[in-house]
Design an enzyme around this catalytic site. Structure first.
Site, PDB file in Angstrom:
ATOM      1  N   ARG A 166      32.460  36.610  33.509  1.00 36.21           N
ATOM      2  CA  ARG A 166      31.910  37.603  34.432  1.00 36.21           C
ATOM      3  C   ARG A 166      31.282  38.776  33.709  1.00 36.21           C
ATOM      4  O   ARG A 166      30.765  39.687  34.338  1.00 36.21           O
ATOM      5  CB  ARG A 166      33.046  38.129  35.295  1.00 36.21           C
ATOM      6  N   ARG A 168      32.333  44.459  44.773  1.00 34.38           N
ATOM      7  CA  ARG A 168      32.222  43.213  43.998  1.00 34.38           C
ATOM      8  C   ARG A 168      30.761  42.887  43.722  1.00 34.38           C
ATOM      9  O   ARG A 168      30.398  42.453  42.633  1.00 34.38           O
ATOM     10  CB  ARG A 168      32.891  42.060  44.751  1.00 34.38           C
ATOM     11  N   LYS A 215      29.796  29.426  44.937  1.00 34.19           N
ATOM     12  CA  LYS A 215      30.409  28.889  43.706  1.00 34.19           C
ATOM     13  C   LYS A 215      31.617  28.007  44.042  1.00 34.19           C
ATOM     14  O   LYS A 215      31.713  26.866  43.591  1.00 34.19           O
ATOM     15  CB  LYS A 215      30.851  30.035  42.773  1.00 34.19           C
ATOM     16  N   ARG A 220      40.166  36.465  53.532  1.00 34.86           N
ATOM     17  CA  ARG A 220      40.633  36.994  52.245  1.00 34.86           C
ATOM     18  C   ARG A 220      40.759  38.510  52.334  1.00 34.86           C
ATOM     19  O   ARG A 220      39.937  39.157  52.985  1.00 34.86           O
ATOM     20  CB  ARG A 220      39.601  36.621  51.177  1.00 34.86           C
TER      21      ARG A 220
HETATM   22  P1  AP5 Z   1      32.012  30.588  48.650  1.00 40.01           P
HETATM   23  O1  AP5 Z   1      31.708  29.261  48.059  1.00 40.01           O
HETATM   24  O2  AP5 Z   1      33.424  30.868  49.052  1.00 40.01           O
HETATM   25  O3  AP5 Z   1      31.417  31.771  47.749  1.00 40.01           O
HETATM   26  P2  AP5 Z   1      31.660  32.171  46.216  1.00 40.01           P
HETATM   27  O4  AP5 Z   1      30.355  32.097  45.495  1.00 40.01           O
HETATM   28  O5  AP5 Z   1      32.784  31.382  45.656  1.00 40.01           O
HETATM   29  O6  AP5 Z   1      31.989  33.717  46.374  1.00 40.01           O
HETATM   30  P3  AP5 Z   1      33.324  34.547  46.150  1.00 40.01           P
HETATM   31  O7  AP5 Z   1      33.298  35.673  47.162  1.00 40.01           O
HETATM   32  O8  AP5 Z   1      34.518  33.667  46.125  1.00 40.01           O
HETATM   33  O9  AP5 Z   1      33.063  35.144  44.766  1.00 40.01           O
HETATM   34  P4  AP5 Z   1      33.867  36.233  44.024  1.00 40.01           P
HETATM   35  O10 AP5 Z   1      33.208  36.187  42.731  1.00 40.01           O
HETATM   36  O11 AP5 Z   1      33.892  37.590  44.627  1.00 40.01           O
HETATM   37  O12 AP5 Z   1      35.393  35.827  44.158  1.00 40.01           O
HETATM   38  P5  AP5 Z   1      36.417  35.353  43.058  1.00 40.01           P
HETATM   39  O13 AP5 Z   1      37.455  34.597  43.760  1.00 40.01           O
HETATM   40  O14 AP5 Z   1      35.719  34.755  41.918  1.00 40.01           O
HETATM   41  O15 AP5 Z   1      31.069  30.751  49.955  1.00 40.01           O
HETATM   42  C1  AP5 Z   1      31.101  31.926  50.711  1.00 40.01           C
HETATM   43  C2  AP5 Z   1      30.900  31.633  52.197  1.00 40.01           C
HETATM   44  O16 AP5 Z   1      29.583  31.134  52.422  1.00 40.01           O
HETATM   45  C3  AP5 Z   1      31.847  30.583  52.784  1.00 40.01           C
HETATM   46  O17 AP5 Z   1      32.167  30.961  54.076  1.00 40.01           O
HETATM   47  C4  AP5 Z   1      31.007  29.295  52.786  1.00 40.01           C
HETATM   48  O18 AP5 Z   1      31.384  28.425  53.853  1.00 40.01           O
HETATM   49  C5  AP5 Z   1      29.604  29.834  52.987  1.00 40.01           C
HETATM   50  N1  AP5 Z   1      28.585  29.051  52.309  1.00 40.01           N
HETATM   51  C6  AP5 Z   1      28.637  28.553  51.050  1.00 40.01           C
HETATM   52  N2  AP5 Z   1      27.498  27.912  50.738  1.00 40.01           N
HETATM   53  C7  AP5 Z   1      26.688  28.026  51.827  1.00 40.01           C
HETATM   54  C8  AP5 Z   1      25.355  27.574  52.120  1.00 40.01           C
HETATM   55  N3  AP5 Z   1      24.626  26.865  51.227  1.00 40.01           N
HETATM   56  N4  AP5 Z   1      24.833  27.864  53.340  1.00 40.01           N
HETATM   57  C9  AP5 Z   1      25.561  28.573  54.243  1.00 40.01           C
HETATM   58  N5  AP5 Z   1      26.811  29.016  54.038  1.00 40.01           N
HETATM   59  C10 AP5 Z   1      27.370  28.745  52.831  1.00 40.01           C
HETATM   60  O19 AP5 Z   1      37.002  36.746  42.530  1.00 40.01           O
HETATM   61  C11 AP5 Z   1      37.874  37.533  43.320  1.00 40.01           C
HETATM   62  C12 AP5 Z   1      38.462  38.663  42.470  1.00 40.01           C
HETATM   63  O20 AP5 Z   1      39.269  38.115  41.414  1.00 40.01           O
HETATM   64  C13 AP5 Z   1      37.461  39.574  41.755  1.00 40.01           C
HETATM   65  O21 AP5 Z   1      36.987  40.592  42.600  1.00 40.01           O
HETATM   66  C14 AP5 Z   1      38.327  40.097  40.598  1.00 40.01           C
HETATM   67  O22 AP5 Z   1      39.217  41.090  41.042  1.00 40.01           O
HETATM   68  C15 AP5 Z   1      39.137  38.867  40.215  1.00 40.01           C
HETATM   69  N6  AP5 Z   1      38.462  38.037  39.187  1.00 40.01           N
HETATM   70  C16 AP5 Z   1      38.084  36.735  39.350  1.00 40.01           C
HETATM   71  N7  AP5 Z   1      37.498  36.265  38.233  1.00 40.01           N
HETATM   72  C17 AP5 Z   1      37.505  37.306  37.341  1.00 40.01           C
HETATM   73  C18 AP5 Z   1      37.019  37.448  36.003  1.00 40.01           C
HETATM   74  N8  AP5 Z   1      36.399  36.423  35.376  1.00 40.01           N
HETATM   75  N9  AP5 Z   1      37.188  38.631  35.392  1.00 40.01           N
HETATM   76  C19 AP5 Z   1      37.810  39.657  36.005  1.00 40.01           C
HETATM   77  N10 AP5 Z   1      38.273  39.606  37.277  1.00 40.01           N
HETATM   78  C20 AP5 Z   1      38.125  38.426  37.938  1.00 40.01           C
HETATM   79 MG    MG Z   2      34.822  31.819  45.284  1.00 37.51          MG
END
Ligand code: AP5
Ligand code: MG
Length: 220
Positions: free
Chosen positions: A90, A173, A15, A162
């Site tokens: 979410r 998660r 994402k 992270r």
């Molecule tokens: P990356 O693009 O970083 O993955 P992502 O989909 O963004 O995954 P996240 O782990 O960031 O999602 P998340 O939902 O847990 O975190 P968030 O910050 O939203 O890619 C991942 C890796 O893969 C990278 O190394 C990249 O290089 C690699 N990659 C990407 N594409 C690739 C491909 N095609 N091929 C190969 N490799 C690839 O949330 C964190 C925390 O914040 C939550 O746990 C919660 O506590 C809080 N939070 C955030 N939003 C909310 C909400 N709406 N409600 C409540 N709590 C929330």
């Molecule tokens: Mg992310």
């Protein structure tokens, strides 16, 4: 009318990676609720401490806090053309809140993109993820390594991980994703907004598929 894209997908689906590519192409604001919460790390308030504690365990932040933050952010001038929502909504309550919020501005979701990835690959991608210290670049030790192991290609500083990319928090998660967030796939499908993309392809191939899906939607 603005363009409002919801990017969904399990942890590691890409994402954040795709949102950075899309915001340049489409000239939209990249709104990552996770990034906004991580930015609170430097604050020393009861709310900031609670957010940090919940995030480290992989738990969700309460809806009232998250919704309010989104409401404030989309009112800023850089959101005028539209927004790419990354990690929000979410759950069903957040999705309904967002629909109501956009309706207040006579706006609506343009498309909801689901980046599909299996659980095992999701775990490997999150565990292999590394950031530059300024968080501007994301790498992966397995799939997208830097030129020199452990250091950023641009500033040469050591890469960082992270806090919530440890096995326990990742598992939590991912469980929350499947119980709380995945039901939104049907929510958006019922509204005719869903676009399904195979996220298990090279980053550029995923980006092309996402852009093609958005283009099709904009022409409809
Ligand atoms: P990356 O693009 O970083 O993955 P992502 O989909 O963004 O995954 P996240 O782990 O960031 O999602 P998340 O939902 O847990 O975190 P968030 O910050 O939203 O890619 C991942 C890796 O893969 C990278 O190394 C990249 O290089 C690699 N990659 C990407 N594409 C690739 C491909 N095609 N091929 C190969 N490799 C690839 O949330 C964190 C925390 O914040 C939550 O746990 C919660 O506590 C809080 N939070 C955030 N939003 C909310 C909400 N709406 N409600 C409540 N709590 C929330
Ligand atoms: Mg992310």
């Amino acid at each position: 009318m603005g363009t409002y894209i919801v990017l969904m997908g399990v942890q590691g689906a890409g994402k954040g990676t795709q949102a950075v590519i899309l915001k340049e192409k489409l000239g939209l604001l990249h709104l990552s609720t996770g990034d906004l919460f991580r930015a609170m790390k430097t604050e020393d308030t009861p709310l900031a401490r609670r957010v940090q504690d919940l995030m480290a365990k992989g738990e969700l932040i309460p809806d009232e806090v998250t919704n309010e933050m989104v409401k404030e952010r989309i009112q800023k001038p850089d959101a005028a053309s539209g927004v790419i929502f990354d990690g929000y909504p979410r759950n069903r309550d957040q999705a309904q809140y967002l629909d109501t919020l956009l309706a207040q501005y006579q706006e609506r979701i343009t498309a909801a993109i689901i980046l599909e990835l299996d659980r095992e690959t999701a775990i490997k991608r999150t565990e292999g993820r590394r950031y530059s210290q300024d968080k501007q670049r994301v790498y992966n030790i397995y799939f997208n390594p830097p030129q020199v192991e452990g250091v950023d290609d641009v500033d040469g500083l050591p890469l960082i991980q992270r806090d919530d990319d440890n096995r326990e928090a990742v598992e939590r998660r991912i469980d929350l994703y499947f119980t709380q967030t995945a039901p939104l796939i049907d929510y958006y499908r019922e509204r005719g907004l869903l676009k399904e993309i195979d996220a298990d392809q090279a980053i550029n191939a995923v980006a092309e598929a996402v852009i093609a899906a958005i283009d099709t939607t904009l022409m409809e």
